[in-house]
Design a protein around this motif. Structure first.
Motif, PDB file in Angstrom:
ATOM      1  N   ALA A 159      -6.966  -7.781  -4.405  1.00  0.00           N
ATOM      2  CA  ALA A 159      -8.215  -7.666  -3.645  1.00  0.00           C
ATOM      3  C   ALA A 159      -8.823  -6.280  -3.829  1.00  0.00           C
ATOM      4  N   ALA A 160      -7.956  -5.259  -3.944  1.00  0.00           N
ATOM      5  CA  ALA A 160      -8.450  -3.894  -4.135  1.00  0.00           C
ATOM      6  C   ALA A 160      -9.217  -3.774  -5.447  1.00  0.00           C
ATOM      7  N   ARG A 166     -16.620  -4.865  -7.725  1.00  0.00           N
ATOM      8  CA  ARG A 166     -17.897  -5.027  -7.019  1.00  0.00           C
ATOM      9  C   ARG A 166     -18.639  -3.702  -6.932  1.00  0.00           C
ATOM     10  N   MET A 167     -17.910  -2.630  -6.577  1.00  0.00           N
ATOM     11  CA  MET A 167     -18.524  -1.312  -6.451  1.00  0.00           C
ATOM     12  C   MET A 167     -18.999  -0.785  -7.801  1.00  0.00           C
ATOM     13  N   PRO A 316      -3.609   3.638  -5.584  1.00  0.00           N
ATOM     14  CA  PRO A 316      -2.464   3.725  -6.498  1.00  0.00           C
ATOM     15  C   PRO A 316      -1.915   2.346  -6.831  1.00  0.00           C
ATOM     16  N   LEU A 317      -1.169   2.283  -7.903  1.00  0.00           N
ATOM     17  CA  LEU A 317      -0.655   1.004  -8.379  1.00  0.00           C
ATOM     18  C   LEU A 317       0.294   0.361  -7.376  1.00  0.00           C
ATOM     19  N   ARG A 318       1.062   1.155  -6.636  1.00  0.00           N
ATOM     20  CA  ARG A 318       2.024   0.602  -5.672  1.00  0.00           C
ATOM     21  C   ARG A 318       1.312  -0.118  -4.519  1.00  0.00           C
ATOM     22  N   ARG A 321       0.089  -4.315  -5.983  1.00  0.00           N
ATOM     23  CA  ARG A 321       1.185  -4.804  -6.814  1.00  0.00           C
ATOM     24  C   ARG A 321       0.834  -6.077  -7.578  1.00  0.00           C
ATOM     25  N   GLU A 322      -0.199  -6.806  -7.118  1.00  0.00           N
ATOM     26  CA  GLU A 322      -0.613  -7.998  -7.849  1.00  0.00           C
ATOM     27  C   GLU A 322      -1.131  -7.640  -9.253  1.00  0.00           C
ATOM     28  N   ASP A 323      -1.493  -6.355  -9.452  1.00  0.00           N
ATOM     29  CA  ASP A 323      -2.045  -5.941 -10.744  1.00  0.00           C
ATOM     30  C   ASP A 323      -0.969  -5.499 -11.735  1.00  0.00           C
TER      31      ASP A 323
END
Length: 454
Positions: A159-160, A166-167, A316-318, A321-323
């Motif tokens: 979602a992030a 979008r931004m 940050p990546l943590r 985590r879906e990415d």
């Protein structure tokens, strides 16, 4: 025909004339060529030997050289391969030879002309040589852009990342400066490139500048040397985007000059009083706490306010985590192609990737994938021990959340505070943003806590 009639996609020098070096030991012909070139509108330097040419190259940056085949201290053809590292070279000879022409082309000559050369023939050769060089530079640039685009897609399902996409779309439509914040390695440059690629400047260049305080002024704004303007990266980004990485490293003087550029759209090259106007969008990034730097008077508040009107924070990546696995698979696909072996991660390796804490973010992930590809050699499957991550446990695990503090004597509250902060500094690799998040305070308050007590 004048210099302005020459068609070229990229104008060297100050944009109105070329700097040409004539290397010819026949001084009568040397003066004649220099006169012809001056009448065409060029800035010309004439020398009679290899030694004189090398000495002059220490002080000028020619756009083109005319080189005689026979010099008093060298064969022109033996000098050609060295000279072409500085600029395109047109070879001149009084005696036409097929073998000599072939050798000149092999050594990288742009043209091979037999003396005497008419002004029209000479100007045509110069035009073609400069245009060919510009096209080669453009080709190299767009090849690099294509490779960069392939490497730096916004890959992931979180979602992030969807909010970031979008931004990016919203900011791409604007022409205002953008501030991108986030830890080292999260992909701030990727976001900047995406904003550029989705906006009206997409056909212009995207130029990345690392904010080295020592080289920054001349590198970005250009400089005047020996009366000639050597353009900087800002000129290369005209009608495009310039991305300033690690903006917090700018000196106070450079901060002022950048603020002037953002407010007036103009700048002065180093050593020049001339005002130059360039149409380039500015995107900057930082991993630092700019609010704290402003409070400490280490970053100009006016520049901060100018930049922070449109700001993005890359998590940050943590925290997304879906990415992780989509990114790892994408990185692996690229590395596998380079190695000529189709590879995949084992189930245990994927589990390790998913639960690792990634303090170095995407940069650390890319390094782990590179290591896995290298250590797995000809094997098709990458195992956990080939990623180089087994020594580090995720901050989401039980072992990572347990904190044990030991004291020789009953501690004071200040002792407890200092020991806990020291433990967090070690555990989180000194990352102040993450430490402040764990403590539930701002980075500015953390900075105050870290100051030695009187």
């Amino acid at each position: 025909m004048t210099q302005s009639d020459i068609s070229s996609p990229e104008k060297p020098g100050n944009g109105s004339r070329r700097t040409i070096l004539v290397i010819e030991d026949d001084m009568t012909l040397n003066r004649l060529l220099c006169g012809q070139l001056s009448e065409m509108g060029h800035a010309v330097h004439g020398v009679a030997s290899r030694a004189d040419a090398m000495e002059l190259l220490g002080g000028i940056a020619p756009d083109l050289a005319l080189l005689d085949v026979r010099l008093p201290d060298s064969s022109g053809l033996s000098f050609l391969s060295e000279l072409r590292e500085y600029c395109p070279v047109i070879v001149l000879t009084a005696y036409a030879s097929i073998n000599q022409a072939v050798e000149a082309v092999k050594e990288g000559a742009s043209e091979y002309l037999v003396k005497p050369v008419s002004p029209a023939r000479l100007e045509l050769a110069i035009s073609r040589a400069l245009e060919t060089m510009a096209l080669r530079r453009d080709l190299a640039f767009w090849q690099a852009e294509a490779q960069r685009a392939a490497r730096h897609e916004l890959i992931g399902d979180s979602a992030a990342l969807a909010e970031l996409r979008r931004m990016v779309g919203l900011l791409a439509a604007s022409d205002s400066p953008v501030l991108i914040r986030g830890e080292s390695g999260v992909g701030k440059g990727v976001i900047a490139a995406a904003i550029h690629a989705q906006g009206p400047r997409a056909n212009g260049r995207f130029v990345t500048v690392d904010c080295d305080p020592e080289m920054m002024e001349s590198e970005l704004f250009g400089k005047v040397r020996n009366g000639q303007l050597i353009e900087g990266l800002l000129a290369a980004a005209d009608h495009g985007t310039v991305f300033l990485n690690d903006i917090e490293k700018l000196s106070g003087t450079m901060q002022s000059r950048l603020l002037r550029l953002l407010e007036k759209g103009s700048y002065r090259p180093h050593g020049s009083n001339a005002e130059i106007y360039k149409d380039a969008r500015v995107i900057v990034s930082t991993a630092a706490d700019l609010d704290a730097l402003v409070t400490q008077d280490r970053f100009r508040s006016q520049l901060y306010y100018k930049l922070s009107g449109f700001a993005l924070v890359v998590p940050p990546l943590r925290d997304r985590r879906e990415d992780i696995l989509p990114l790892a698979d994408s990185l692996l696909a690229n590395r596998s192609f380079q190695r000529g072996v189709e590879k995949s991660f084992s189930a245990d390796a994927r589990d390790l990737l998913l639960h690792h804490d990634w303090p170095g973010n995407i940069r650390e992930l890319a390094n782990a994938v590179d290591r896995g590809v290298m250590l797995s050699a000809g094997e098709a499957v990458i195992e956990p021990d080939q990623l180089g991550l087994t020594h580090r446990k995720s901050a989401t695990g039980d072992d990572a959340t347990a904190v044990t503090l030991r004291f020789a004597a009953p501690p004071t509250l200040d002792d407890l505070r200092d020991a806990y902060i020291a433990e967090l500094i070690e555990r989180l690799d000194g990352n102040r943003q993450r430490i402040a998040t764990v403590l539930g305070i701002s980075e500015r308050n953390l900075y105050r806590l870290l100051k030695p007590r009187a």
